[in-house]
Design an enzyme around this catalytic site. Structure first.
Site, PDB file in Angstrom:
ATOM      1  N   GLU A 346      -1.398  15.793   4.192  1.00  0.00           N
ATOM      2  CA  GLU A 346      -2.347  14.965   4.981  1.00  0.00           C
ATOM      3  C   GLU A 346      -3.293  14.515   4.029  1.00  0.00           C
ATOM      4  O   GLU A 346      -4.129  15.223   3.452  1.00  0.00           O
ATOM      5  CB  GLU A 346      -2.662  15.806   6.383  1.00  0.00           C
ATOM      6  N   CYS A 347      -3.531  13.141   4.097  1.00  0.00           N
ATOM      7  CA  CYS A 347      -4.686  12.471   3.693  1.00  0.00           C
ATOM      8  C   CYS A 347      -4.856  12.962   2.234  1.00  0.00           C
ATOM      9  O   CYS A 347      -4.299  12.496   1.537  1.00  0.00           O
ATOM     10  CB  CYS A 347      -5.872  12.816   4.695  1.00  0.00           C
ATOM     11  N   GLY A 348      -5.917  13.709   2.125  1.00  0.00           N
ATOM     12  CA  GLY A 348      -6.189  14.020   0.736  1.00  0.00           C
ATOM     13  C   GLY A 348      -4.804  14.816  -0.115  1.00  0.00           C
ATOM     14  O   GLY A 348      -4.419  14.373  -1.248  1.00  0.00           O
ATOM     15  N   GLY A 463       1.379  11.507   4.860  1.00  0.00           N
ATOM     16  CA  GLY A 463       0.766  10.540   5.502  1.00  0.00           C
ATOM     17  C   GLY A 463      -0.906  10.868   5.634  1.00  0.00           C
ATOM     18  O   GLY A 463      -1.388  12.001   5.164  1.00  0.00           O
TER      19      GLY A 463
END
Length: 495
Positions: A346-348, A463
């Site tokens: 996720e993200c990072g 994502g």
């Protein structure tokens, strides 16, 4: 269950909620209370302050992520009679979904959990007008939950004048004041507060804040308000992970082989990757997984016996140089991903799987680019840094928020969720990918706007969105089930 509690809320962001909350948690802890805290909304960083700096158990509660009953169950999970809870609000008290709906607001959470509210008002530059502001908030309080007011950034002299006037005209208790503190404060970054580990002498600052606050508030009144809170729920409803809520989360069903008693999920946890919802991790454990924490910054490889990998959010851009230089870890993760290790990023964590990250904004004007490049000679993490390379392309700093706010996610083809089901999530990032994925449809709940995102396959979900497992426990079940399948295949039980 009898949980003594109050919420610290405010008319707007920047009113001093976090500083006041941290100081109160420290005072309650010092007094011997079994204190714990909750953060309203999706923010990761305030709970980290509570846990890492103060040593107070903390997690998120969010009435957009979960319905009212589940929110109460999450509030009560692993709690005991007599615990003392402080809830920290988000934004303005009544600011919810889309800025106009009650759902997701601090007030909605207070209403659902029947928690008394202490309203922190930034009174600097205000005279009697502060009464009009407080009166407006009291008028909107249909449940009569606002039980006290704390006047922030106010002098003692004026406090002695205005306090009796507020209590007489508005019939609400004033629990104290806090003068402006020019020598202490918590800095900010684009996702909120800076990380606790980055603040020099932060514990000393918070202890000093607590000592000063103790002199200007009526702590007994705070405790009285908390102890007057009604009982909430009951022990039979306190476990959010019961069979009704978790669905078919059954270790025996997952394993189908008594030789496999559990599975191990490697969870990235260090300065660069530390954004996790506490209830997400607990839900994986309730599904039968053991969590193995590792550091992409400091370790040389993944844990040897892992059956799945979880790469959470954080600030990889701040540690791009160090992550790039840890070649053995990058190779370990890429190899594991390529052989099919079930992975959620996720993200990072999603950014980390790319081939590179570029911290210079492509839209920056030439003079600013030159200035940034000069700094890059000293701070190499400003350059284009090589990362894992499991995904082609890279991530670029955009200089502004790319996507922000709550979303609901639905897979186009069922991999981690049953057909036609959704999971709730939140986005907040200044970086964008050359390939954000097109396997899920994200819907903005307040406007109905839709867009494609997430790379979802049979064994990975990648994502920018931060998903919240209790909003659809099937996601946690799927990850653990995939881990069991991976272990069986790895052990040669199924080929």
């Amino acid at each position: 269950m009898k949980i003594n509690r109050f919420m610290i809320a405010a008319p707007k962001s920047g009113s001093g909620k976090t500083m006041i909350t941290c100081a109160l948690l420290q005072l309650l802890k010092d007094s011997g209370k079994n204190v714990l805290s909750y953060k309203c909304g999706p923010d990761y960083i305030d709970p980290m302050f509570h846990k890492k700096v103060l040593g107070v158990p903390s997690k998120n509660l969010d009435t957009f992520f979960t319905d009212e009953k589940t929110t109460v169950q999450l509030f009560l999970d692993e709690r005991a009679d007599g615990d003392f809870a402080v809830l920290e609000g988000v934004m303005g008290l009544y600011d919810g979904l889309g800025g106009i709906y009650e759902q997701g607001s601090s007030y909605h959470l207070a209403k659902v959990t029947q928690t008394p509210i202490i309203l922190v008002v930034d009174a600097k530059g205000m005279g009697k007008s502060v009464l009009a502001l407080i009166a407006g908030f009291l008028q909107y309080d249909t449940q009569h939950l606002i039980k006290g007011v704390l006047l922030n950034r106010m002098s003692k002299g004026y406090y002695d004048i205005i306090k009796p006037l507020i209590e007489k005209e508005l019939s609400v208790k004033v629990v104290g004041y806090f003068p402006e503190q020019k020598d202490i404060g918590l800095s900010s970054r684009h996702l909120g507060l800076v990380m606790p580990d980055e603040l020099s002498d932060i514990k000393k600052q918070l202890n000093e804040t607590a000592d000063r606050l103790k002199k200007t508030i009526d702590m007994d009144l705070f405790i009285d308000i908390a102890e007057a809170a009604d009982e909430i729920g009951d022990s039979e409803n306190a476990d959010v992970y019961n069979e009704k809520n978790i669905g078919n989360c059954d270790q025996n069903e997952f394993s189908q082989n008594k030789a496999i008693s559990t599975v191990n999920i490697a969870v990235a946890m260090d300065e660069a990757f530390c954004f996790y919802y506490e209830d997400n991790l607990r839900m994986l454990e309730k599904c039968g997984a053991q969590l193995q924490y590792f550091s992409p910054l400091h370790d040389t490889r993944l844990p040897e016996d892992c059956d799945a990998m979880l790469l959470g959010g954080g600030y990889p851009e701040l540690y791009a140089k160090e992550l790039s230089e840890n070649i053995s870890m990058r190779k370990s993760i890429k190899t594991a991903f390529e052989v099919g290790l079930p992975t959620v990023a996720e993200c990072g964590g999603f950014m980390y799987l790319h081939t590179y990250i570029r911290n210079i904004c492509d839209d920056t004007d030439e003079q600013n680019k030159a200035d940034i490049q000069k700094k890059a000679d000293v701070q190499n993490d400003m350059n284009k840094s090589q990362l894992v390379g499991a995904l082609d392309g890279g991530c670029h700093f955009k200089g502004k928020l790319v996507r922000f706010g709550y979303i609901e996610l639905a897979e186009k083809h069922s991999n981690f969720l049953p057909p036609n089901e959704k999971i709730k999530a939140h986005e907040f990032h200044y970086y964008d990918s050359t390939d954000n994925g097109t396997d899920c449809i994200a819907t903005k709940p307040a406007t109905g706007r839709k867009y494609d995102c997430v790379i979802s396959r049979d064994n990975y979900w990648l994502g920018f969105p931060h998903i919240y497992y209790p909003s659809n426990p099937h996601f946690a079940e799927s990850l653990v089930r995939k881990a069991y399948e991976y272990r069986r295949n790895k052990n040669g039980k199924l080929l």
